[in-house]
Design a protein around this motif. Structure first.
Motif, PDB file in Angstrom:
ATOM      1  N   GLY A 106      33.648  14.138  42.498  1.00 51.45           N
ATOM      2  CA  GLY A 106      32.506  14.401  41.635  1.00 51.45           C
ATOM      3  C   GLY A 106      32.929  14.340  40.181  1.00 51.45           C
ATOM      4  O   GLY A 106      34.128  14.343  39.859  1.00 51.45           O
ATOM      5  N   TYR A 121      30.762  22.353  51.734  1.00 57.09           N
ATOM      6  CA  TYR A 121      30.507  21.615  50.498  1.00 57.09           C
ATOM      7  C   TYR A 121      31.123  22.359  49.318  1.00 57.09           C
ATOM      8  O   TYR A 121      31.670  23.465  49.458  1.00 57.09           O
ATOM      9  CB  TYR A 121      29.014  21.389  50.290  1.00 57.09           C
ATOM     10  CG  TYR A 121      28.173  22.648  50.200  1.00 57.09           C
ATOM     11  CD1 TYR A 121      27.932  23.281  48.988  1.00 57.09           C
ATOM     12  CD2 TYR A 121      27.600  23.208  51.347  1.00 57.09           C
ATOM     13  CE1 TYR A 121      27.172  24.422  48.903  1.00 57.09           C
ATOM     14  CE2 TYR A 121      26.830  24.362  51.269  1.00 57.09           C
ATOM     15  CZ  TYR A 121      26.623  24.959  50.046  1.00 57.09           C
ATOM     16  OH  TYR A 121      25.864  26.097  49.966  1.00 57.09           O
ATOM     17  N   ARG A 132      26.381  22.059  40.074  1.00 59.30           N
ATOM     18  CA  ARG A 132      26.218  20.927  40.994  1.00 59.30           C
ATOM     19  C   ARG A 132      26.904  21.223  42.323  1.00 59.30           C
ATOM     20  O   ARG A 132      27.845  22.008  42.410  1.00 59.30           O
ATOM     21  CB  ARG A 132      26.794  19.641  40.385  1.00 59.30           C
ATOM     22  CG  ARG A 132      26.258  19.328  38.999  1.00 59.30           C
ATOM     23  CD  ARG A 132      26.567  17.918  38.568  1.00 59.30           C
ATOM     24  NE  ARG A 132      26.363  17.729  37.134  1.00 59.30           N
ATOM     25  CZ  ARG A 132      26.165  16.561  36.554  1.00 59.30           C
ATOM     26  NH1 ARG A 132      26.124  15.454  37.270  1.00 59.30           N
ATOM     27  NH2 ARG A 132      26.011  16.480  35.242  1.00 59.30           N
ATOM     28  N   TRP A 134      28.463  19.262  45.842  1.00 61.69           N
ATOM     29  CA  TRP A 134      29.033  17.981  46.240  1.00 61.69           C
ATOM     30  C   TRP A 134      29.391  17.983  47.726  1.00 61.69           C
ATOM     31  O   TRP A 134      29.804  19.004  48.272  1.00 61.69           O
ATOM     32  CB  TRP A 134      30.305  17.687  45.444  1.00 61.69           C
ATOM     33  CG  TRP A 134      30.198  17.913  43.977  1.00 61.69           C
ATOM     34  CD1 TRP A 134      30.484  19.078  43.302  1.00 61.69           C
ATOM     35  CD2 TRP A 134      29.772  16.982  42.984  1.00 61.69           C
ATOM     36  NE1 TRP A 134      30.274  18.916  41.959  1.00 61.69           N
ATOM     37  CE2 TRP A 134      29.841  17.646  41.724  1.00 61.69           C
ATOM     38  CE3 TRP A 134      29.350  15.645  43.024  1.00 61.69           C
ATOM     39  CZ2 TRP A 134      29.501  17.021  40.534  1.00 61.69           C
ATOM     40  CZ3 TRP A 134      29.017  15.025  41.831  1.00 61.69           C
ATOM     41  CH2 TRP A 134      29.090  15.698  40.602  1.00 61.69           C
ATOM     42  N   SER A 139      31.805  11.952  48.627  1.00 61.54           N
ATOM     43  CA  SER A 139      31.821  11.973  47.154  1.00 61.54           C
ATOM     44  C   SER A 139      30.413  11.827  46.584  1.00 61.54           C
ATOM     45  O   SER A 139      30.202  11.141  45.578  1.00 61.54           O
ATOM     46  CB  SER A 139      32.730  10.866  46.607  1.00 61.54           C
ATOM     47  OG  SER A 139      34.053  11.033  47.051  1.00 61.54           O
ATOM     48  N   GLU A 141      26.648  13.638  45.308  1.00 61.74           N
ATOM     49  CA  GLU A 141      26.056  14.851  44.739  1.00 61.74           C
ATOM     50  C   GLU A 141      24.886  15.292  45.605  1.00 61.74           C
ATOM     51  O   GLU A 141      23.925  14.541  45.801  1.00 61.74           O
ATOM     52  CB  GLU A 141      25.595  14.572  43.306  1.00 61.74           C
ATOM     53  CG  GLU A 141      25.068  15.793  42.579  1.00 61.74           C
ATOM     54  CD  GLU A 141      24.624  15.459  41.168  1.00 61.74           C
ATOM     55  OE1 GLU A 141      23.398  15.333  40.949  1.00 61.74           O
ATOM     56  OE2 GLU A 141      25.496  15.311  40.290  1.00 61.74           O
TER      57      GLU A 141
END
Length: 335
Positions: A106, A121, A132, A134, A139, A141
């Motif tokens: 990320g 995650y 955020r 991920w 990889s 979002e």
């Protein structure tokens, strides 16, 4: 537990890690209790990341790597086979310890300030005013929420995530079916004192959740959704000087022992303090070390406490002593 050549009984319990970084420690994390081994990670302002294996009679350096940016935070996966790194360049990298390879999972528009592993995650917060989520496997979002200002500190205790921002706001999120913002509060305390660290606390008897905010004025404040203005603060790293004046020191980190629920704070005064559950009382205060304590960590079994000595620049460049080198120590956690 550990052996050294120091004289006092207390010092004999302390072990200094070999081969420390060349600059102050910016991140320090034990592998979780679910890990397949007992290890500790340290990231530094020299852009290095290092891992030691902690054994019953010694601590052995295992691996070291250099990054393009300064690692500001790190999170282990559950098995202890991978570490996720957030750095000043905004990169969020996966360090696979079996292959010793780095892989970007990320990226933020500005420095990535915090990094937490949440089961399957990753959650990161940043100076780009976002939080955020991920999926490190792809990889990709998964979600992004905007913050009112830069992130200064964050913590996760599922299903709750809390972020403290530069504008004195504190945001609480629910991660179940989310992330969903539950509340946007004002950081407790007078003045514009920065939050340096944040730890979510869950009372064992009542199950109620609150969080502790460590600030630059030597105080730690407890806050919750029911006590939004905060509880009575704890004066942690303050000392009286002549003429009744107070010498205040930065509280660089507050951590909770997830086994016992006891707590620890470390400060720019070179002192660490052990506290009872919910900071109800001070259990022990250390000697004054000759450098600030920049970071700390607690082992997954709750038995070992790690702390890092180094200069944190809280007193300005004129007090920097290049002859004092960073050090990392392990000792038993006091309960």
């Amino acid at each position: 537990m550990y052996q050294s050549n120091q004289k006092s009984a207390e010092q004999k319990k302390v072990y200094e890690l070999p081969d420390p970084p060349t600059d102050s420690v910016s991140a320090l994390e034990f592998a979780p209790g679910t890990s397949s081994w007992n290890a500790i990670f340290a990231g530094s302002w020299d852009k290095s990341v290092r891992i030691w294996e902690v054994q019953s009679d010694k601590v052995e350096p295992k691996v070291m790597k250099s990054l393009d940016g300064v690692p500001l935070d790190a999170a282990w996966n559950d098995s202890g086979s991978k570490i996720y790194l957030a750095d000043t360049n905004g990169s969020v990298n996966e360090w696979d310890l079996e292959s010793n390879q780095l892989r970007r999972v990320g990226v933020h528009d500005q420095g990535a300030r915090t990094c937490h592993w949440v089961g399957s995650y990753l959650m990161t917060t940043s100076w780009d005013k976002t939080i955020r989520f991920w999926d490190p496997r792809t990889s990709s979002e998964l979600a992004k929420k905007y913050l009112p200002e830069r992130s200064f500190a964050a913590d996760v205790l599922h299903p709750v995530a809390v972020v403290a921002c530069a504008d004195q706001s504190v945001l609480a999120f629910s991660l179940d079916g989310g992330p969903v913002e539950q509340a946007r509060l004002k950081s407790p305390g007078l003045g514009n004192h920065q939050v340096r660290s944040l730890a979510i606390f869950q009372a064992k008897q009542t199950g109620q959740t609150s969080w502790f905010l460590a600030k630059t004025n030597g105080m730690v404040y407890e806050q919750s959704l029911t006590k939004r203005s905060g509880c009575v603060p704890t004066r942690c790293h303050r000392s009286e000087v002549s003429n009744g004046f107070l010498d205040t020191h930065v509280v660089n980190e507050v951590k909770i022992n997830r086994v016992t629920n006891n707590m620890v704070t470390v400060g720019s005064d070179g002192v660490f303090c052990f506290w009872g559950s919910g900071m109800t009382g001070r259990l022990m205060q250390s000697q004054v070390h000759d450098q600030s304590i920049t970071r700390c960590s607690i082992s997954g079994d709750g038995q070992i406490f790690a702390y890092a000595l180094g200069y944190d620049w809280s007193k300005g460049f004129e007090h920097f002593d290049p002859n004092k080198k960073p050090q990392i120590f392990l000792r038993p956690f006091v309960n």
